[in-house]
Design a protein around this motif. Sequence first.
Motif, PDB file in Angstrom:
ATOM      1  N   ALA A  61       0.826  -1.216   0.000  1.00  0.00           N
ATOM      2  CA  ALA A  61       0.000   0.000   0.000  1.00  0.00           C
ATOM      3  C   ALA A  61       0.865   1.273   0.000  1.00  0.00           C
ATOM      4  O   ALA A  61       0.318   2.374   0.099  1.00  0.00           O
ATOM      5  N   GLY A  62       2.182   1.111  -0.070  1.00  0.00           N
ATOM      6  CA  GLY A  62       3.070   2.258  -0.073  1.00  0.00           C
ATOM      7  C   GLY A  62       3.191   2.942   1.274  1.00  0.00           C
ATOM      8  O   GLY A  62       3.450   4.149   1.353  1.00  0.00           O
ATOM      9  N   LEU A  63       3.001   2.175   2.361  1.00  0.00           N
ATOM     10  CA  LEU A  63       3.019   2.730   3.716  1.00  0.00           C
ATOM     11  C   LEU A  63       4.205   2.194   4.515  1.00  0.00           C
ATOM     12  O   LEU A  63       4.637   1.058   4.291  1.00  0.00           O
ATOM     13  N   PRO A  64       4.705   2.967   5.466  1.00  0.00           N
ATOM     14  CA  PRO A  64       5.725   2.433   6.371  1.00  0.00           C
ATOM     15  C   PRO A  64       5.089   1.548   7.436  1.00  0.00           C
ATOM     16  O   PRO A  64       3.937   1.733   7.817  1.00  0.00           O
ATOM     17  N   PHE A  65       5.869   0.609   7.921  1.00  0.00           N
ATOM     18  CA  PHE A  65       5.428  -0.303   8.966  1.00  0.00           C
ATOM     19  C   PHE A  65       6.349  -0.121  10.165  1.00  0.00           C
ATOM     20  O   PHE A  65       7.564  -0.275  10.068  1.00  0.00           O
ATOM     21  N   MET A  66       5.751   0.206  11.333  1.00  0.00           N
ATOM     22  CA  MET A  66       6.523   0.460  12.547  1.00  0.00           C
ATOM     23  C   MET A  66       6.191  -0.578  13.610  1.00  0.00           C
ATOM     24  O   MET A  66       5.043  -0.971  13.776  1.00  0.00           O
ATOM     25  N   VAL A  67       7.218  -0.995  14.343  1.00  0.00           N
ATOM     26  CA  VAL A  67       7.049  -1.923  15.461  1.00  0.00           C
ATOM     27  C   VAL A  67       7.532  -1.241  16.732  1.00  0.00           C
ATOM     28  O   VAL A  67       8.676  -0.782  16.804  1.00  0.00           O
ATOM     29  N   ASP A  68       6.652  -1.165  17.723  1.00  0.00           N
ATOM     30  CA  ASP A  68       7.022  -0.651  19.050  1.00  0.00           C
ATOM     31  C   ASP A  68       7.271  -1.858  19.944  1.00  0.00           C
ATOM     32  O   ASP A  68       6.334  -2.511  20.390  1.00  0.00           O
TER      33      ASP A  68
END
Length: 471
Positions: A250-257
């Motif tokens: 989807a052209g989005l960044p993926f972040m993990v906390d």
Amino acid sequence: MQIVSPAALPAVDKVLAFAGVQALAVSHGRKPTLQAVRTVLGRLRACALEGSLPADALQEAALTGAVAAVLKAADRPALRAVFNLTGTVLHTNLGRALLPEEAIARVAEVMRRPCNLEFDLAFARRGDRDSLVEPLLQELTGAEAAAVVNNNAAAVLLALDTLARGREVIVSRGELIEIGGSFRIPDIMRRAGCKLLEVGTTNRTHRHDYADAIGAKTALLLKVHTSNYVIQGFTASVDEPTLATLAHEAGLPFMVDLGSGTLVDLSRYGLPYEPTPQQALAAGADLVSFSGDKLLGGPQAGILVGRKELIARIKKNPLKRALRVDKLTYAALEAVLRLYRDPDRLPARLPTLRLLTLAPEEIEQRVQAVAPTLANTLAAHASVTPIRLASQIGSGSLPVERLESRGLRIEPLGGARGRGRRLAALEAAFRHLPTPVIGRIADDALLFDLRCLEREAVPAFLDQLTHLSLP
């Protein structure tokens, strides 16, 4: 016993002229001593007005001693070392991770002398303070870039403010965590100016839940490691590789906390498994945040690692300056990170890992060293019994995991009547020692888990028992 009236109180100047009080003024300063004299006389005046002031309290020796006690109490630091016998290794209220000697030495060095905090020694120009630890973080995690702020909540706030202000962030309902002090992920999102878009249910979230929620206003997908609780039973969650693929399509960044975060696989040391930043990045995460003072075993800090372009944007955010850390944190963090380059020797050099991997047999040796003296000290007040205990890691790390430990059960003597009061007095007596001893009350007893009582600290612990004041 003769009781005196307020008129019998000496003047301030008379007390200041006492030889002992003059000596106190030399060692503590005239102004603090003057304030202490006024404090003592004020307390005595209150007693006199109540009709309970004995004449011998106005003797020179008694007054000098009272002034000395006030000065001693005033000189006592607010932030003090304690003995952590709670059984929680990373105790948030007791300072979390203990720093290794290498970190302590580095902090002391940069406290004493100027340092290149923001000076590029290679090119004689202003530098980026994150560059002091960025190469190590790149090496240890495989990230393209890294940034450091004052804690993990700040790291999440900064990332969301930079990448998602005015837009939507998609998070599973089962990951809307609350950490200590009622600090919640939704609250952080509001402060960051982005909109929380919850998907799935508390116990089950699927890929299609995320996919259906993605729209024109979506800024990123966020996965939060539920480090301080566990949902068991009929559950489902979406793994990091799947979310990374979905976000990138989807052209989005993926972040993990990650919350806590460790740079090694803890299972190699016989501890429960905990996900690492390296694994999250390898799974496709573009950005990972974690703490410095939890399982990492370093100073309080929030660490962001990930794609160079995203980290560069984060560093340009004005909030980065507001949330930055000082030279002491960088010095300690660099020293701790260097230890991770040699994971084989890490348990011997990193206090957090050493305490977590301590064998029950070693803890038992400390129990045997402490129990006889403690039992003799408390003989008229309480019984002391060696027991098996279960320590916990703490600070939201591996919440359901327990570590086999050893300790002491201290029970006040006497019948059931007034037992709670006697138990509270016992706990308070240890808490008011020169070096406070902090245990925990459970099962109608005061429990001391000796996992965190270092071997070399046992003599100091025993020595101060002579100061124990019990009713």
